[in-house]
Design an enzyme around this catalytic site. Structure first.
Site, PDB file in Angstrom:
ATOM      1  N   LYS A   1     -12.569   0.574   5.465  1.00 52.80           N
ATOM      2  CA  LYS A   1     -12.922  -0.905   4.182  1.00 52.80           C
ATOM      3  C   LYS A   1     -13.382  -1.535   4.180  1.00 52.80           C
ATOM      4  O   LYS A   1     -14.930  -0.955   4.738  1.00 52.80           O
ATOM      5  CB  LYS A   1     -11.433  -1.224   3.185  1.00 52.80           C
ATOM      6  CG  LYS A   1     -10.294  -0.450   3.270  1.00 52.80           C
ATOM      7  CD  LYS A   1     -10.592   1.098   2.755  1.00 52.80           C
ATOM      8  CE  LYS A   1      -9.071   2.104   2.315  1.00 52.80           C
ATOM      9  NZ  LYS A   1      -8.442   1.724   2.593  1.00 52.80           N
TER      10      LYS A   1
ATOM     11  N   ASP B   1      -0.863  -6.964   6.803  1.00 56.22           N
ATOM     12  CA  ASP B   1      -2.211  -6.325   6.288  1.00 56.22           C
ATOM     13  C   ASP B   1      -3.404  -7.049   5.769  1.00 56.22           C
ATOM     14  O   ASP B   1      -3.065  -7.556   4.739  1.00 56.22           O
ATOM     15  CB  ASP B   1      -1.605  -4.665   5.167  1.00 56.22           C
ATOM     16  CG  ASP B   1      -2.701  -4.191   5.434  1.00 56.22           C
ATOM     17  OD1 ASP B   1      -3.549  -4.377   4.756  1.00 56.22           O
ATOM     18  OD2 ASP B   1      -2.295  -2.678   5.039  1.00 56.22           O
TER      19      ASP B   1
ATOM     20  N   TYR C   1       0.846  -1.209   0.174  1.00 54.47           N
ATOM     21  CA  TYR C   1      -0.139   0.209   0.060  1.00 54.47           C
ATOM     22  C   TYR C   1       0.349   1.239   0.312  1.00 54.47           C
ATOM     23  O   TYR C   1       1.709   1.616   0.386  1.00 54.47           O
ATOM     24  CB  TYR C   1      -0.905  -0.258   1.225  1.00 54.47           C
ATOM     25  CG  TYR C   1      -1.930   0.894   1.363  1.00 54.47           C
ATOM     26  CD1 TYR C   1      -3.156   0.744   0.512  1.00 54.47           C
ATOM     27  CD2 TYR C   1      -1.816   2.069   2.041  1.00 54.47           C
ATOM     28  CE1 TYR C   1      -3.952   1.982   0.473  1.00 54.47           C
ATOM     29  CE2 TYR C   1      -2.671   3.061   2.437  1.00 54.47           C
ATOM     30  CZ  TYR C   1      -3.617   3.096   1.933  1.00 54.47           C
ATOM     31  OH  TYR C   1      -4.476   4.179   1.652  1.00 54.47           O
TER      32      TYR C   1
HETATM   33  C1  LIG Z   1      -7.036   2.072   3.479  1.00 59.22           C
HETATM   34  C2  LIG Z   1      -5.686   0.766   2.809  1.00 59.22           C
HETATM   35  C3  LIG Z   1      -4.898   0.849   4.039  1.00 59.22           C
HETATM   36  C4  LIG Z   1      -4.953   2.589   4.858  1.00 59.22           C
HETATM   37  O1  LIG Z   1      -6.115   2.390   5.659  1.00 59.22           O
HETATM   38  P1  LIG Z   1      -6.555   3.351   5.927  1.00 59.22           P
HETATM   39  O2  LIG Z   1      -7.905   3.889   6.967  1.00 59.22           O
HETATM   40  O3  LIG Z   1      -7.207   4.642   4.966  1.00 59.22           O
HETATM   41  O4  LIG Z   1      -5.723   4.667   7.321  1.00 59.22           O
HETATM   42  C5  LIG Z   1      -3.745   0.152   4.749  1.00 59.22           C
HETATM   43  N1  LIG Z   1      -3.587  -1.008   3.729  1.00 59.22           N
HETATM   44  C6  LIG Z   1      -4.328  -1.599   3.073  1.00 59.22           C
HETATM   45  C7  LIG Z   1      -4.681  -3.054   1.705  1.00 59.22           C
HETATM   46  C8  LIG Z   1      -5.955  -0.390   2.040  1.00 59.22           C
HETATM   47  O5  LIG Z   1      -6.122  -0.583   0.961  1.00 59.22           O
END
Ligand SMILES: *Cc1c(COP(=O)(O)O)cnc(C)c1O
Length: 395
Positions: free
Chosen positions: A207, A182, A110
């Site tokens: 998300k 992640d 990311y």
């Molecule tokens: C969106 C995202 C993040 C960061 O999340 P936020 O809530 O925007 O800070 C980290 N890793 C991945 C894979 C993401 O899609």
């Protein structure tokens, strides 16, 4: 592992507004308060000793309730909820790494996680290497005596190759390093990294887990020992999440199984139909039998599905691409993912706009590459909508 999460314990976890023996409300109250009062010094002493609620940045009932729900979903001992996914990632890395330590990370990262490692942590003496985590031999060969952490996302962006979390956990632990994963693209509905030996699983709750595109938070889940190393640093960085977003996300989680289950079913059905469409040059989805990573995915993913992210490649003709995007009724372009509505992103103009063209093409990312976060729409509507919009390329 044992987990004592129940609906009642969650509501009781909401603290003074709901005490044992009192009637339990159907939905949790929102504790929009920066502090909790204490009657006298003996209560002050007791509250601090028992780590009850004091000041909002330290602990808040809505955040605690959300943490319990996430520990349950990820099958972890403890969770720390932060104000964003990046809040969780930066707190984790800053807490667990020191000058002179080395992080081995997947080269598909990311964007802001990449910047955190390469621009910020490097300034403080944390070393890093970025390699392709699909190649476990390369990962093994790239570990050093000072490698303290392996860091990866389960699925790469945007082509969705799968990192073998079990294999990576073995490599990490053989070298006395931690594996941090992640799980944002996949969610604990599709895979629980801790079950395969990962030490920490991180989710951007912004998300899929919230799912309604109206709140921002992040979480890190793992052993109590690791979470207790991260918590005080998150407190210093000022990133613990706020009560209202925690409340919204806990509401989102009540339907997470239905939403993400439907999204994963839709993703597989749509991937199968795109695979048959003559306008589509390639479909990347780990649930497809012919996908390069299907075998690893079968080992890791729950029987519920292979996630709701897919990508596909069209002819690199910008005019046709624009007409295709305008012709879609359901999926819309949005620089996010995981909402109940399908959303498209275009890596060349967003996540990969800084990658030199030759390198980008070598990765397999062209002007015609799209990433799709599949929503909860009726699957037949979604399939028919893509079929009619893709006629732009075959007419
Ligand atoms: C969106 C995202 C993040 C960061 O999340 P936020 O809530 O925007 O800070 C980290 N890793 C991945 C894979 C993401 O899609």
């Amino acid at each position: 592992m044992e987990n004592n999460f129940t609906r009642e314990s969650m509501l009781l976890g909401l603290g003074k507004g709901v005490s044992a023996g009192a009637q339990i409300p159907e939905t949790p109250p929102i504790h929009l308060t920066t502090a909790f009062t204490m009657r006298d010094l003996s209560e002050v002493e007791q509250v601090y000793r028992q780590k009850e609620f004091t000041y909002v940045r330290t602990r808040n009932p809505n955040r605690t309730a959300l943490q319990q729900a996430l520990s349950f979903l990820e099958n972890g001992e403890e969770t720390l909820v932060c104000s964003s996914g990046m809040g969780a990632i930066s707190s984790t890395l800053i807490s667990l790494l020191s000058p002179g330590d080395h992080v081995l990370a997947n080269r598909h990262l990311y964007g802001e996680t990449y910047d955190l490692l390469v621009k910020l942590l490097a300034r403080f003496g944390v070393q890093h290497d970025l390699v392709d985590f699909e190649d476990l031999d390369l990962v093994r060969a790239s570990m050093r005596s000072n490698t303290k952490m392996l860091y990866t996302e389960v699925l790469s962006n945007p082509l969705l190759s799968v990192a073998d979390i079990g294999g990576l956990a073995e490599l990490a632990h053989a070298g006395d390093a931690l594996l941090v994963v992640d799980n944002t693209f996949t969610t604990p509905l599709a895979i629980r990294p801790l079950d395969f030996g990962a030490d920490l699983s991180i989710n951007s709750l912004t998300k899929f887990l919230n799912g309604h595109s109206d709140a921002m938070a992040g979480a890190v889940t793992g052993s109590a020992a690791l979470c207790e190393r991260i918590r005080p640093i998150a407190m210093l960085l000022g990133v613990p999440g706020d009560p209202f977003d925690a409340w919204l996300i806990l509401r989102g989680l009540q339907t997470v199984e239905l939403r993400v289950g439907r999204q994963m079913d839709n993703a597989l059905a749509l991937a199968r139909s795109l695979e048959q469409n003559p306008a589509v040059r390639r479909v990347h989805y780990p649930g497809l039998e012919r996908n390069r990573c299907h075998q690893v995915a079968e080992k890791l993913f729950t029987d519920r599905g292979f996630g709701a992210m897919l990508s596909f490649e069209l002819e690199s003709d910008t005019d046709k691409i624009n007409r295709f995007m305008c012709a879609l009724h359901f999926a819309h372009y949005a620089p996010t993912l995981g909402g109940v509505a399908s959303s498209l992103s275009h890596p060349v103009t967003s996540s990969h706009s800084n990658v030199p063209e030759a390198e980008r093409l070598a990765m397999g990312i062209t002007q015609g590459t799209f990433r799709l976060s599949v929503g909860i729409e009726n699957p037949q509507d979604l399939i028919a909508d893509f079929a009619q919009a893709l006629e732009v390329f075959t007419a």
